[in-house]
Motif scaffolding. Sequence first.
Motif, short mmCIF file in Angstrom:
data_model
loop_
_atom_site.label_atom_id
_atom_site.label_comp_id
_atom_site.label_asym_id
_atom_site.label_seq_id
_atom_site.Cartn_x
_atom_site.Cartn_y
_atom_site.Cartn_z
N MET A 267 0.85 -1.19 0.00
CA MET A 267 0.00 0.00 0.00
C MET A 267 0.89 1.24 0.00
SD MET A 267 -3.08 -0.93 2.62
CE MET A 267 -1.99 -1.10 4.02
N SER A 268 0.53 2.21 -0.83
CA SER A 268 1.34 3.42 -0.92
C SER A 268 0.46 4.66 -0.86
CB SER A 268 2.14 3.44 -2.23
OG SER A 268 3.19 2.51 -2.18
N ASP A 269 0.86 5.61 0.00
CA ASP A 269 0.25 6.91 -0.05
C ASP A 269 1.15 7.81 -0.89
OD1 ASP A 269 2.35 7.00 1.67
OD2 ASP A 269 1.35 8.20 3.20
N ILE A 270 0.60 8.95 -1.29
CA ILE A 270 1.34 9.88 -2.12
C ILE A 270 1.32 11.24 -1.43
CG2 ILE A 270 1.58 10.90 -4.42
CD1 ILE A 270 -0.31 8.70 -5.45
N ARG A 271 2.47 11.86 -1.31
CA ARG A 271 2.58 13.20 -0.71
C ARG A 271 3.16 14.13 -1.76
NH1 ARG A 271 1.77 17.34 1.07
NH2 ARG A 271 2.38 18.33 3.02
N ASP B 273 -0.15 21.44 -2.92
CA ASP B 273 0.15 20.66 -1.72
C ASP B 273 -1.04 19.79 -1.35
OD1 ASP B 273 1.08 19.63 0.65
OD2 ASP B 273 1.48 21.55 1.61
N PHE B 274 -0.91 18.45 -1.48
CA PHE B 274 -1.97 17.54 -1.05
C PHE B 274 -1.41 16.13 -0.91
CE2 PHE B 274 -2.13 17.21 -5.65
CZ PHE B 274 -2.46 15.89 -5.91
N SER B 275 -2.19 15.28 -0.25
CA SER B 275 -1.82 13.87 -0.06
C SER B 275 -2.94 12.98 -0.56
CB SER B 275 -1.56 13.58 1.42
OG SER B 275 -0.47 14.33 1.91
N VAL B 276 -2.58 11.78 -0.95
CA VAL B 276 -3.54 10.75 -1.35
C VAL B 276 -3.28 9.52 -0.49
CG1 VAL B 276 -4.39 9.30 -3.22
CG2 VAL B 276 -3.60 11.63 -3.72
N HIS B 277 -4.31 9.01 0.16
CA HIS B 277 -4.15 7.89 1.06
C HIS B 277 -4.17 6.55 0.31
CE1 HIS B 277 -4.50 10.71 4.27
NE2 HIS B 277 -5.75 11.03 3.97
N PRO B 278 -3.60 5.51 0.91
CA PRO B 278 -3.58 4.19 0.25
C PRO B 278 -4.98 3.73 -0.14
CG PRO B 278 -2.12 4.18 2.15
CD PRO B 278 -2.88 5.47 2.19
N GLU C 77 8.71 18.51 -3.78
CA GLU C 77 8.96 17.12 -3.40
C GLU C 77 7.72 16.28 -3.63
OE1 GLU C 77 10.49 14.54 0.49
OE2 GLU C 77 9.98 16.67 0.70
N ILE C 78 7.94 15.08 -4.16
CA ILE C 78 6.89 14.08 -4.29
C ILE C 78 7.40 12.81 -3.63
CG2 ILE C 78 5.54 12.66 -5.88
CD1 ILE C 78 5.75 14.91 -7.92
N SER C 79 6.70 12.34 -2.62
CA SER C 79 7.10 11.12 -1.92
C SER C 79 5.95 10.12 -1.97
CB SER C 79 7.49 11.41 -0.47
OG SER C 79 6.41 12.00 0.24
N MET C 80 6.33 8.83 -2.01
CA MET C 80 5.33 7.77 -2.12
C MET C 80 5.72 6.62 -1.21
SD MET C 80 4.76 7.87 -6.28
CE MET C 80 6.47 8.28 -6.63
N GLY C 81 4.83 6.28 -0.27
CA GLY C 81 5.07 5.15 0.60
C GLY C 81 6.23 5.38 1.55
N HIS D 198 10.83 1.59 0.37
CA HIS D 198 10.03 0.87 -0.61
C HIS D 198 9.77 1.74 -1.83
CE1 HIS D 198 6.91 -1.55 -2.48
NE2 HIS D 198 6.06 -0.54 -2.39
N VAL D 199 10.25 1.29 -2.98
CA VAL D 199 10.00 2.00 -4.23
C VAL D 199 8.71 1.45 -4.83
CG1 VAL D 199 10.83 2.55 -6.54
CG2 VAL D 199 12.46 2.33 -4.64
N PRO D 200 7.65 2.25 -4.90
CA PRO D 200 6.36 1.73 -5.35
C PRO D 200 6.36 1.40 -6.84
CG PRO D 200 6.23 4.09 -5.08
CD PRO D 200 7.58 3.68 -4.56
N THR D 201 5.56 0.42 -7.20
CA THR D 201 5.32 0.10 -8.60
C THR D 201 4.21 1.02 -9.11
OG1 THR D 201 5.90 -2.20 -8.23
CG2 THR D 201 4.65 -1.71 -10.22
N ILE D 202 4.45 1.65 -10.25
CA ILE D 202 3.49 2.60 -10.80
C ILE D 202 2.98 2.11 -12.14
CG2 ILE D 202 3.18 4.95 -11.67
CD1 ILE D 202 5.25 5.88 -9.67
#
Length: 247
Positions: A1-5, A30-35, A66-70, A74-78
């Motif tokens: 599971m990955s969130d996005i910041r 500026d926003f986030s996305v939850h898993p 900055e864009i961060s994920m998870g 852990h490098v997320p699969t996109i």
Amino acid sequence: MSDIRININNKTYVLEHDSAQTHHAIAELDFSVHPHQFVCLVGPSGCGKTTLLNMIAGLDKHYDGEISMGRPEHVPTIGYVFQNPRLLPWHTVRQNIELVFADRAPATLINNLLESMQLLEAQHQYPERLSLGMQRRVAIIRAFAIDPDILLMDEPFVSLDAPTARQVRSLLSSLWRQRPHTVLFVTHDLREAIALADRLIFLSPSPMRIVSDIQVDIARDQRHDESQIEAFRERLLGNHPEISGLL
């Protein structure tokens, strides 16, 4: 599971037709996305939605922010579904899907996805024999097949006629409920966004900023009811007049 910041201070690029000029695409976003959240990005054409998806996918790294994920380790699969299906014309439907696997493609998984998208009988056909709606379904299968942590979808139903778009949306929604992923879905179609999303983020013309961030409270099993979609749309436009000019 990955969130996005996502925290983009500034994104500009040089115009292709005039290298002396730059375009200010994004500012203070500026926003986030939850898993496992399905988020629709809604905004006018040219506001920078595709640019943002390319930045999230790592295809465009030239920005201030900055864009961060998870988790860092852990490098997320996109998975990425582009506006154009991008199918190789010399490969069959099944071969186009198998291309995303470095090793032996999982036959059972592909069969299940083909069946879910009503394409099992077309698996050995070439893209030129398919309708645009069928090609778009193949592109969706190809993105889902790698079981991505994050799925990016850039107006995947654009240019489809209304009945075909409704059918493909319904199939996508069913597939997503079976295999939930964190989804960022770009569209300028408000009804489409309401039918699919947990959350709607409305974006301004460039430089792109968030205008409104709205939760969709229609139960998933009621999204097929167009009267529910239309009632939510009317309430949304009535309560948030600032978004009318973005559609």
